[in-house]
Enzyme design. Structure first.
Site: not given
Length: 821
Positions: A162, A221
């Protein structure tokens, strides 16, 4: 909808410690593509984040592995069981190694890996190319080698890496440096570990990540709603030139089964992911998944398209007015043709076969990979596709006798339906024969909900319909007086004979939209559903600016330095349409070009009332003060808000208030907000929950969304909770949740909300941990439904005693207007 549990973190944030940063001195170039890719087709598996957030543990991963095998998903190709954020302890051990949370993973990650491997599956783990993960656990920046060795020793097969707390200067060179450092560390372990780069498309990884990662995120996202899915498809589909075997564009994980979309939308989700050669990473609770969810996820023919050995992402053949055609060549010579309808209405979506990669042929066999039905078509590949739906055909040239039924398309259009005996809507149906031979005895019927009246207003039958010929029929549609606003199905069916008298039928479902006027009151227009929207870039954004092509990618609406928490962020040219039905009297709104837009981007704002101009702004530029428009809407049926000007200009309708049903100027604006902390008289007693961790607050006029002051917060890198007791026990019954406004500084920050309730001051929180990039602003919201208390305690929203917000930028941020909504 499956219950989504969230991690309860009590004041254990005191355990957080600062992580040292050791960054490489120079940015390496992107690695050259390897000769033998680790994954020649997109990875398939499961990740816990979408359904569980931070509440992941050993039991969940073991039971999910068992469910994947038991439900037949493993046999269908799903093989990775991936653990996302929140799996580790808050600190590294004395040797600098990551430590699995001993409560969540008593057998350690190695023990879980052994369990997963014993079932023929593979295990994935989560890391972060920053100092901390998005939820505040140790990141891997400066620890690449020791973390890669640790994961390899544990038997990890897949790494999702991430991008939170990244300490980046924002350059592409920095992204290449940070992500290549982990690629090289993984290679040095000697263990094959699939490397999933998750930097949200920020640095255009499709340009550099081939040879660094096996797959790379291309978008922000995903969320479990149609607007998010539609936006991500629009962003990822054009990137087909960058994908191929061993290097895949990743539009994020699957939301199928989580309850926020319809089955049609979830089928579109899997269909478009398969066409885009995207990873298929399940994000729902497989232990409780419905038969419908498992049937969608387990569609072998759709999976075969995704896993085709050629590894090609589909080409975008056409993309116009919300209708997209994708063409994916398959091993063996077949093609997958997807007909995708992003609009809110049934639509005929088609493409000439000559415009695809199909070889020339007198006819083609089209196998629908969702229904299993095969039809034959001549020159045009077409289907009537439901709103938000996708038809996927596996197509090959057809040879031999005409034993395959004809491709007959049944399309229909219907304007808005207003209930009542005095109101009718005109339905038009069109039956088209796309087969190489005629069909005969064509008859059309339309079936509406009980109580509705549908009457043909023209011929609804025809004795013969030749190739590429159509039968159009008009109908009148009337809905009963008491029909609530909503969407209602109407099924249109064409019956016919083909070949030597064989009977055939084709049906399509049209969704009728019933509109009713807004209820009496003064309404924040961003909370009133629009009948239709059209936007120059990405979706219309409620209560934020239009940041770009993605959903929820804007800032707080900001015009001439003034911040707004309600409004509609658009991009010129744009149009928003509302049905008022003569029930409203006035609209008052500020308008202007958002401060985030380039200076040379003027735009004009117009309020259109039943085709007449009710108010207009004249050209406004970026940086200009907001203009206020007041429009008389007495007796108006249709309201249109229109922006014109420089293409893509970020145009804001700020704090628009619609008055209906005799509402007075002093009536509260609905939905009503209740301010808890406004910081107008000081810091309102804000302090830190964990004094030893650091952090300080002060009143500031530098950022405010209400009044003239907000709160300046100095935050430690590990983060801290900031808050205060309320003056009296809050009764927030009738409210849906809490919110506060946040603006970051030179580094980004997490934002989260917790409360303490009752005489025992029980700590309850949600575990959502929303991230905001540097120099950005947003409203952090939390639904009471997602706030969880310890076992045995129920959240009593009528007895809230303390409100906390979590921030962890390691720098200065500003907040304002902590409130209930």
């Amino acid at each position: 909808m499956p219950h989504r549990t969230r991690l309860l973190r009590a004041v254990a944030a005191a355990l957080l410690t600062t992580v040292a940063v050791v960054a490489p001195a120079a940015a390496p170039a992107a690695a050259a593509p390897s000769a033998a890719p680790l994954v020649s087709t997109p990875p398939m598996g499961f990740n816990d984040w979408n359904a569980f957030g931070c509440e992941v543990d050993e039991r969940l991963i073991r039971e999910t592995a068992d469910a994947m095998v038991g439900a037949g998903l493993a046999a269908a190709g799903y093989r990775y069981v991936n653990i996302d954020d929140c799996w580790s302890a808050r600190t590294r051990d004395a040797d600098g190694r990551l430590v699995p949370d001993p409560v969540k993973f008593p057998a350690g990650i190695r023990g879980v890996a052994d369990y997963v491997h014993a079932r023929g599956l593979k295990l994935g783990i989560y890391g972060d190319a920053g100092t901390l993960t998005c939820a505040g656990y140790p990141g891997s920046l400066g620890h690449e080698d020791i973390d890669a060795r640790t994961w390899a020793e544990w038997g990890v097969d897949y790494l999702k890496y991430d991008n939170c707390n990244n300490q980046s200067d924002g350059s592409q060179a920095d992204y290449v440096r940070r992500y290549t450092a982990m690629r090289q560390a993984l290679d040095r372990t000697g263990r094959p570990i699939v490397y999933s780069i998750c930097e949200w498309g920020t640095s255009r990884p499709w340009e550099w990540a081939r040879g660094v990662g096996d797959l790379w995120r291309t978008t922000g996202d995903i969320s479990d709603n149609w607007a998010s899915l539609r936006s991500i498809i629009a962003q990822n589909a054009p990137l087909y030139p960058y994908a191929g075997p061993g290097h895949f564009n990743d539009p994020d994980m699957l939301e199928i089964g989580n309850g926020g979309m319809t089955a049609t939308e979830y089928r579109t989700h899997l269909s478009t992911w398969a066409m885009m050669a995207a990873p298929l990473i399940i994000g729902t609770d497989l232990r409780t998944a419905s038969a419908e969810t498992l049937a969608i996820l387990g569609n072998r023919e759709i999976i075969a398209v995704d896993q085709d050995p050629l590894g090609r992402q589909a080409t975008v053949v056409s993309d116009h007015a919300g209708l997209m055609v994708l063409d994916k060549p398959l091993a063996g010579g077949d093609h997958a043709i997807a007909l995708y309808n992003a609009t809110d209405h049934l639509a005929a979506v088609g493409v000439p076969a000559a415009d695809t990669g199909l070889p020339a042929a007198p006819a083609y066999r089209l196998r629908d990979l969702w229904t299993g039905r095969s039809v034959q078509a001549a020159a045009t590949i077409e289907a009537a596709v439901p709103a938000h739906g996708t038809v996927v055909y596996r197509v090959r040239p057809l040879r031999g006798p005409e034993t395959v039924p004809p491709a007959v398309t049944v399309a229909a259009t219907l304007p808005t339906v207003v209930p009542g005996a005095d109101s009718t809507a005109a339905l038009t149906t069109t039956v088209t024969n796309r087969a190489p031979a005629p069909v005969r005895r064509v008859a059309v019927t339309a079936q509406a909900p009980a109580g509705w009246v549908v009457t043909p207003a023209g011929p609804d039958a025809q004795p013969r319909l030749g190739p590429d010929r159509s039968l159009a029929t008009r109908w009148t549609v009337r809905a009963p007086d008491d029909t609530p606003a909503g969407r209602y199905p109407i099924t249109v069916t064409a019956r016919y004979t083909w070949g030597r008298g064989r009977a055939g039928a084709t049906s399509s479902e049209l969704v009728a939209t019933v509109v009713t006027a807004p209820a009496a009151g003064r309404w924040a227009l961003s909370k009133v559903p629009a009948y239709a929207t059209a936007n120059g870039l990405g979706p219309v954004e409620p209560d934020q600016s239009n940041g770009g092509a993605g959903i929820a990618d804007g800032n707080l609406i900001t015009i001439g330095g003034r911040h707004y928490t309600r409004g509609l962020g658009t991009a010129a040219p744009a149009e928003l349409v509302y049905y008022l039905g003569g029930a409203c009297t006035r609209l008052v709104t500020d308008v202007g070009v958002d401060d985030e837009a380039p200076a040379a981007a003027p735009a004009t704002f117009t309020v259109d009332a039943d085709g007449a101009v009710a108010a207009t702004s004249g050209p406004l530029g970026s940086g200009a003060a907001p203009a206020t428009l007041t429009a008389d809407l007495t007796g108006v049926r249709w309201l249109r808000l229109v922006t014109t000007g420089a293409a893509g200009a970020h145009t804001d309708w700020a704090d628009p208030v619609l008055s209906c049903g005799g509402a007075g100027p002093d009536d509260p604006v609905r939905p009503v907000r209740q301010t808890i902390f406004s910081f107008e008289d000081g810091t309102d007693g804000f302090t830190t929950a964990n004094p030893g961790t650091g952090g300080a607050v002060a009143q500031s006029a530098a950022f405010h969304t209400d009044g003239s002051s907000g709160l300046r917060v100095e935050t430690p890198v590990p983060g801290n909770w900031f808050g205060a007791p309320v003056p009296a026990s809050l009764d927030l019954g009738g409210r849906s949740g809490l919110a506060f406004d946040l603006r970051t500084g030179d580094v980004g920050s997490v934002g989260e909300i917790a409360v303490q309730v009752g005489d025992a001051l029980t700590w309850c929180q949600a575990g959502r941990w929303a991230w905001t990039d540097p120099h950005r602003s947003r409203t952090i919201t939390e639904s009471f439904d997602d706030i969880e208390c310890p076992s045995g305690v129920t959240l009593d929203v009528t007895r809230i005693r303390v409100v906390w917000v979590f921030l962890n930028s390691g720098g200065v941020v500003h907040i304002d207007q902590v409130r209930a909504e």
